[in-house]
Structure formats: structure tokens, C-alpha cells
Design an enzyme around this catalytic site. Structure first.
Site, PDB file in Angstrom:
ATOM      1  N   ASN A   7      40.985  29.283  39.111  1.00 32.89           N
ATOM      2  CA  ASN A   7      42.310  29.403  39.618  1.00 32.89           C
ATOM      3  C   ASN A   7      42.866  28.024  39.671  1.00 32.89           C
ATOM      4  O   ASN A   7      42.815  27.093  40.609  1.00 32.89           O
ATOM      5  CB  ASN A   7      41.858  29.854  41.248  1.00 32.89           C
ATOM      6  CG  ASN A   7      43.089  29.883  41.880  1.00 32.89           C
ATOM      7  OD1 ASN A   7      44.225  29.531  41.689  1.00 32.89           O
ATOM      8  ND2 ASN A   7      43.038  30.883  43.018  1.00 32.89           N
ATOM      9  N   HIS A 179      50.674  35.081  46.055  1.00 29.07           N
ATOM     10  CA  HIS A 179      49.320  34.869  46.550  1.00 29.07           C
ATOM     11  C   HIS A 179      48.596  36.394  46.819  1.00 29.07           C
ATOM     12  O   HIS A 179      48.008  36.488  47.719  1.00 29.07           O
ATOM     13  CB  HIS A 179      49.460  34.236  47.869  1.00 29.07           C
ATOM     14  CG  HIS A 179      49.933  32.954  48.041  1.00 29.07           C
ATOM     15  ND1 HIS A 179      50.983  32.477  48.741  1.00 29.07           N
ATOM     16  CD2 HIS A 179      49.735  31.885  47.160  1.00 29.07           C
ATOM     17  CE1 HIS A 179      51.200  31.083  48.499  1.00 29.07           C
ATOM     18  NE2 HIS A 179      50.379  30.666  47.537  1.00 29.07           N
TER      19      HIS A 179
END
Length: 396
Positions: A7, A179
Site C-alpha cells: 500500500n 479510500h
């Protein structure tokens, strides 16, 4: 099957090595404050808990250090790179091109690069993560999981801007949302925890980047980031909501170039612009010492969140729970308390002593008499990415 999840965010790199389908965590870590002289690398396994400060210049440097740790003779968890079957990557912006997890090809990388203009703090770093992983794990499959995928359920009235229709139909200028992996993960956890058959939940993802989503029965119906991840809440270096006429004023009256305005709003605004600090831990520490700029910035941050809570309660015509998640949402009792203060009209009341507690588990911080649940749910975007990458490869 071992899946390495990367990530690669705007100022950090989170990573986890997960064995699937058992969901067993083999190791995890975080590189944060990238670009600063005191960048921190955390690395955890069952027998190693390492924390070091390095002058990590960029994401390429950070990812290389991570892989070196995985292969370390004493501290590592793999003997060679062939033990990694899949590398799963978080990619912020997929536009309308990607609504599902996809295997990475040269064409996919090209499109991720094209969307860099819409997510300048993220897509370039996501792409670096992919290219470094391809070089270091040449025999592993590379999979991209897109932040925008969770927001495919937004109704047209919520995702369309009030601009000429041609810009929406031909050029796809609309709300995409970001997100999404985090909002999907914590909203599903909240529904399971509360055992709700029908639900109206607001998920609040607070980190260096921030966003909020209205979720009805597990599906996103509104979201406060838009065409790019730059509007909405006040963020680490991004301004959030701003009158677009300010852009024209900066250019036409103050002589700013468009490039300088873009840099200003993405890298020099937000909490950094208000205080000189982008990390909330530093801002809270300075506020406690009496720094008035930091005190005001915290108040502004919480106020913006409160306004969106009100808007989403109206949009959903109700509220069962709000969920705080991500680095700030999970760890800042200060921000949670400021957001929830004077919100009893919505049934939001928190227990101050419980709010101060730390835990790696789901927890309620509302009072026992509160009508609305206030939850702190640690996000695990990496596990969600591993699940989606495993399911994709397993279906081929």
C-alpha cells in the site's frame, strides 16, 4: 499461497505478507515520513519487532528496504522471491476503466499513469510500487485493487457535478471516490459487529489523506472526495473544500502559474499550510503547548468533519453508527472527542474515559445511553487487498 500486499501511499508505505486462504499474517510493517530525514521503518514478525530511523528519500528507496528485510538471513521470512505468488497493490485512481481487481499488464500500468494527473500524490507512487515489485518479484503475479471500485454504487445524483452534460458523458468528469478499500472493509466490519440487517453508517477515514462515506446496507451512496482526492475534509497537505474562484484569483490577480496553484493546494495546504506541520501528532503536541495556529487547525479539522456528518445524516434520513478508522481516526482521541462534541442531536455521545483507551480490536466509545453507536475500527486495507487478489487469481 503467499501474497505480499503493498500500500504505497502519499507519504508512507504499508506492507503485509499474508498466507491465503487462511488469512495468516506472516509479517507486516510501515515506512512513514518518507522524504524526511527521520523517516521511520517498522517491521514485525512473531519473533522480530524492529523500528529504525532512516533517511529514506523516496518510495523506491523505501520499498527496496522492505524487500531486503523480507530476505534478511536473520530477520527475514522468505528464502527467495519465488515464495511470493502474488503482489497485491493498492491503486488510488482507476477512473471508469477499472471497477474490479485486475492483473497488471503494460496497458494497465499505462492507464494508471494516465490517471496520475487526477491523483498526483498517489498514482505515481502506486506505479513506483508496481514497477519495483515487478523487478524484485519477477515470477509473481501482480494485481491492482482500486480505491474507486467501492463507489460504483453512487447514485447519479450524488456523483454528477452541475456542469455541462457533455463533460460528464464524454469526458467522464464525475465523483469517483477514494479510500474505497478501507471504507468497504470497516463498513462490513461495523455491520457484522452491530448485527444489523439494514444499516445507515458513516465511515470516517482519517490519515494524511481523509475522506467520509455514507453507506446504506453495505453500499456507498455518497462520498466527499470527488474527481480527484483533493476536496472534502482538511488533510495533511491538501486543502479540502475550497471556493474554485480562489484558483482564478491566484492566477489572474496574484500571478500564480497553474502548476504553482496545483502544488499549493496539494502539497502546501491543509494542516501543513495552517500550522507548518503535516503530521497530526506534531500538531497535537504543539497545540498542547499553546500554539494557537495548531489549536485553530484542530478545531477547523473537526468542524469540517461534523458538517459532513450532518449532511450524510440528511442524505440517508437516519444514522445507526459512525466509524472512525485509519491512522488518525484510530489513534487520535483528541480528534474523535472534538468531532463528537455537541452532537447529541444526532444521538452521538462518547464516553471520554473509553475514548482515551487504545486497542487493536473493534470498540465502542459511545456512552451506554447514546442512540448512535460510535465505533473505532482498525482498518486493514492490506487484508482486503489480499482477499481480492487471491479471489482474482484463484478464478483464472
Amino acid at each position: 499461497m503467499n501474497i505480499l500486499v503493498i500500500n504505497s501511499g502519499s507519504s508512507s508505505i504499508k506492507f503485509q505478507l499474508i498466507q491465503m486462504p487462511s488469512k495468516t499474517l506472516i509479517c507486516s510493517g510501515l515506512v512513514e515520513r518518507i522524504g524526511e530525514k527521520d523517516a521511520i521503518l517498522n517491521y514485525k514478525t512473531d519473533i522480530v519487532n524492529l523500528k529504525k530511523t532512516h533517511p529514506i528519500k523516496n518510495h523506491n528507496d523505501g520499498l527496496t528496504r522492505v524487500v531486503n528485510l523480507l530476505l534478511d538471513v536473520d530477520k527475514g521470512v522468505i528464502k527467495n522471491t519465488d515464495e511470493i505468488a502474488i503482489v497485491g497493490h493498492r491503486v488510488v485512481h482507476g477512473g471508469n476503466s477499472f471497477s474490479n481487481t485486475t492483473l497488471i499488464t503494460e496497458d494497465v500500468k499505462g492507464q494508471i499513469g494516465e490517471f496520475a494527473a487526477l491523483a498526483p500524490l498517489h498514482n505515481p507512487n502506486n506505479l513506483i510500487g508496481i514497477e519495483v515489485a515487478e523487478a524484485l518479484f519477477p515470477n509473481a503475479k501482480q494485481a491492482a485493487i482500486f480505491d474507486t471500485a467501492f463507489f460504483q454504487t453512487l447514485p447519479e445524483k450524488a456523483k454528477k457535478y452541475a456542469i455541462p452534460n457533455e463533460l460528464y458523458k464524454k469526458h467522464k468528469i464525475q465523483v469517483y471516490g477514494f479510500h474505497g478499500t478501507s471504507h468497504k472493509f470497516v463498513s462490513e466490519k461495523a455491520i457484522q459487529y452491530l448485527k444489523l440487517k439494514t444499516s445507515k453508517i458513516i465511515t470516517i477515514h482519517l490519515g494524511n489523506g481523509c475522506s467520509m462515506t455514507a453507506v446504506v446496507d453495505g453500499k456507498s451512496v455518497d462520498h466527499n472526495l470527488g474527481f480527484t482526492p483533493s476536496n472534502g475534509l482538511i488533510m495533511g497537505t491538501r486543502s479540502g473544500d475550497i471556493d474554485h474562484a480562489i484558483v482564478f484569483y491566484l492566477v489572474n490577480s496574484l500571478g500564480y502559474s497553474l502548476e504553482k496553484v496545483n502544488t499549493l493546494l496539494n502539497k502546501e495546504s491543509g494542516m501543513y499550510g495552517l500550522t507548518g506541520y503535516s503530521d497530526l501528532r506534531d500538531i497535537q503536541a504543539q497545540a498542547e503547548k499553546g500554539n494557537e495556529d495548531c489549536q485553530l487547525a484542530l478545531a477547523m479539522n473537526a468542524y469540517r468533519i461534523k458538517k459532513y456528518i450532518g449532511a450524510y445524516v440528511a442524505a440517508m434520513n437516519g444514522l445507526d453508527a459512525i466509524v472512525f478508522t485509519a491512522g488518525i481516526g484510530e489513534n487520535s482521541s483528541v480528534i474523535r472527542a472534538m468531532v463528537c462534541e455537541n452532537m447529541d442531536y444526532f444521538g452521538i455521545e462518547i464516553d471520554k474515559s473509553i475514548n482515551e483507551l487504545r486497542s487493536s480490536e473493534i470498540r465502542e466509545i459511545n456512552t451506554s445511553s447514546a442512540k448512535t453507536k460510535v465505533l473505532v475500527i482498525p482498518t486493514n486495507e492490506e487484508l482486503e487487498i489480499a482477499k481480492q487478489a487471491y479471489n482474482l487469481v484463484n478464478s483464472l
